[in-house]
Design an enzyme around this catalytic site. Structure first.
Site, PDB file in Angstrom:
ATOM      1  N   ASP A 143      -0.307   5.094   0.942  1.00 33.85           N
ATOM      2  CA  ASP A 143      -0.655   6.100   1.951  1.00 33.85           C
ATOM      3  C   ASP A 143      -0.745   5.479   3.345  1.00 33.85           C
ATOM      4  O   ASP A 143      -1.488   4.519   3.568  1.00 33.85           O
ATOM      5  CB  ASP A 143      -1.983   6.762   1.595  1.00 33.85           C
ATOM      6  CG  ASP A 143      -1.875   7.596   0.327  1.00 33.85           C
ATOM      7  OD1 ASP A 143      -1.255   8.670   0.390  1.00 33.85           O
ATOM      8  OD2 ASP A 143      -2.388   7.168  -0.719  1.00 33.85           O
TER       9      ASP A 143
ATOM     10  N   ASP B 228       0.869  -1.166   0.000  1.00 28.24           N
ATOM     11  CA  ASP B 228       0.000   0.000   0.000  1.00 28.24           C
ATOM     12  C   ASP B 228       0.914   1.227   0.000  1.00 28.24           C
ATOM     13  O   ASP B 228       2.125   1.103   0.232  1.00 28.24           O
ATOM     14  CB  ASP B 228      -0.884  -0.028   1.249  1.00 28.24           C
ATOM     15  CG  ASP B 228      -1.789   1.185   1.359  1.00 28.24           C
ATOM     16  OD1 ASP B 228      -2.379   1.586   0.337  1.00 28.24           O
ATOM     17  OD2 ASP B 228      -1.878   1.759   2.457  1.00 28.24           O
TER      18      ASP B 228
END
Length: 231
Positions: A10, A8
């Site tokens: 953020d 991922d």
């Protein structure tokens, strides 16, 4: 043990959640509304349409949301006026990515941000060269917790999802990776995933710095590839 790592972005690779939260709290104050941290945390890890609905409800409706969103966009420029990144690299992320690169481990990003945003952000932070593939939220029909992003990232790496470890900070992201058939290492950020998620995780770490000692067990270096960049 595993052939690839999918990240991922953020809250996991970059510290974006805190500046974004601060911008929304500031934007709410321009509407004479005190948006608390706990209220904002309701939207962390959600798809954009869901977060928009919740924020509009908290702020007083669609018009108030549009006003606040415009304020947030003005505040959230990629670079600060002094040239330092608005979203700094999370502790241990650069170190871990460099160690994976040294081992010849293929890496990808699976993020709800658009593919363009992913590459622009990671490029500005000097991390882009660590990744062989990207899957952005603009490229799939359904956002996390749907597994589409992780399936797309694994496909672009040319690796079976079962041979990948996903690194996630959020509940929805972990659900997406698990549904896609990946093992999941959870590295919590602002909002700690519930026990129902952490209990299914392959591992739970405080930071990506803590992942480095696990490299020999998770990503064995193939013979003859030590120090080489994956094709």
């Amino acid at each position: 043990m595993f052939a690839a790592a999918i990240f991922d972005m953020d809250g996991l690779l970059i510290d974006s959640e805190r500046p974004i939260m601060a911008a929304w709290i500031e934007a709410a104050r321009t509407l004479d509304i005190e948006l608390s941290h706990s209220q904002y945390l309701q939207v962390v890890g959600l798809a954009m349409t869901e977060s928009q609905h919740i924020l509009a409800s908290l702020l007083g409706g669609p018009d108030a949301y549009d006003h606040a969103a415009a304020h947030v966009r003005r505040r959230l420029q990629l670079e600060r006026s002094d040239g330092t990144p608005l979203f700094p690299v999370k502790p241990g992320a650069a170190e871990f990515l460099a160690a994976l690169r040294e081992r010849g481990t293929r890496c990808a990003v699976a993020s709800s941000s658009t593919s363009g945003q992913i590459q622009a952000c990671l490029g500005s932070l000097g991390l882009l060269h660590h990744f062989s593939a990207f899957a952005g939220g603009d490229e799939v029909a359904h956002a996390k917790p749907d597994p589409a992003l992780y399936l797309l990232a694994a496909e672009r790496l040319g690796v079976d999802p079962a041979e990948c470890i996903a690194f996630e900070d959020s509940e929805n992201g972990a659900k997406a990776a698990l549904a896609a058939g990946l093992r999941v290492v959870v590295v919590p950020d602002l909002k700690h995933p519930p026990e129902a998620i952490t209990g299914r995780a392959f591992h739970v770490l405080e930071s990506l710095h803590d992942a480095v000692p696990h490299l020999p067990r998770w990503f064995p270096s193939p013979a003859g590839t030590q120090g080489k960049q994956p094709a």
